[in-house]
Design an enzyme around this catalytic site. Structure first.
Site, PDB file in Angstrom:
ATOM      1  CG  ASP A   1     -18.815 -15.236  10.505  1.00 16.29           C
ATOM      2  OD1 ASP A   1     -18.186 -15.614   9.200  1.00 16.29           O
ATOM      3  OD2 ASP A   1     -19.979 -15.226  10.350  1.00 16.29           O
TER       4      ASP A   1
ATOM      5  CG  ASP B   1     -20.785 -11.667   5.269  1.00 16.86           C
ATOM      6  OD1 ASP B   1     -20.650 -10.359   5.676  1.00 16.86           O
ATOM      7  OD2 ASP B   1     -20.504 -12.431   4.380  1.00 16.86           O
TER       8      ASP B   1
END
Length: 227
Positions: A8, A10
């Protein structure tokens, strides 16, 4: 050792919260909001609901283009929310903040022969711009973004094109790394993959499912993957 690591972005590798606050401050000031902290808190409440709906499969762009309209309505103001959304995204495209140690982690994993890829629910233009601007793009061999795929984590169909491209992926040789247990961990579980919940703030897991691993630091992530 793990063969495939899906990251991922963010608040896992990129410091989204820092850029988010900067971008929101500019938008709120432009449209005449005096209490910036209250404005940001209001937006964050609205945005949390928006992303929960997106992750449940509701129309992405329609929801995103309403979040500033809804935020300013709650602040007692009427603005062009679609225009504010475009302005906000333009600012986010320049958010190149990395979390300290992220680049070293990726370099070490790549040098060890781990296949690195991005798996994000973020907006494509924004995420690609930020990856290039932060120079993290050089470490990844593939980028999988929900806007292209048509499904968002935790929907297991988000992982379908990844698993179709890398046919030997399984829960023993592949791990999803992310900070959101409701998206990254649950998505990996539904796709029959392992997960590392990146939890530097020592948050409590209130869900009825568990990550395969929990890591508070990048050193712990590296150790898990290279073990």
């Amino acid at each position: 050792m793990i063969k495939y690591a899906i990251f991922d972005l963010d608040d896992t590798l990129l410091d989204f919260k820092k850029g988010e606050r900067e971008g929101l401050t500019k938008i709120l000031r432009k449209y005449g909001v005096h209490d910036i902290d209250q404005g940001i808190k209001t937006y964050l409440r609205v945005n949390k609901v928006v992303w929960n709906k997106i992750e449940q499969g509701q129309p992405r762009e329609e929801l995103l283009h309403k979040r500033f309209t809804d935020t300013f309505n709650l602040l007692g103001m009427n603005i062009d929310g679609t225009l504010a959304e475009r302005e906000y995204r333009t600012g986010l495209d320049q958010n190149f903040y990395k979390i300290g140690g992220a680049e070293r982690l990726l370099a070490n994993l790549k040098n060890a022969g781990v296949h690195l890829m991005v798996g994000t629910n973020g907006i494509k233009q924004t995420q690609i711009s930020r990856l290039k601007g932060s120079n993290l793009d050089q470490y990844f061999e593939d980028f999988f973004i929900s806007e292209d795929i048509g499904y968002t984590k935790p929907d297991k169909r988000f992982f379908t094109p990844i698993q179709h491209k890398y046919l030997d992926m399984d829960e023993k040789n592949t791990v999803m790394i992310g900070d959101r247990i409701q998206a990254d961990v649950l998505g990996a579980k539904r796709a029959a993959l392992s997960s590392i919940w990146f939890n530097p703030n020592h948050s409590i897991n209130s869900e009825d499912y568990q990550p395969t691993y929990i890591a508070q630091t990048y050193d712990q992530i590296e150790k898990i993957i290279l073990n």
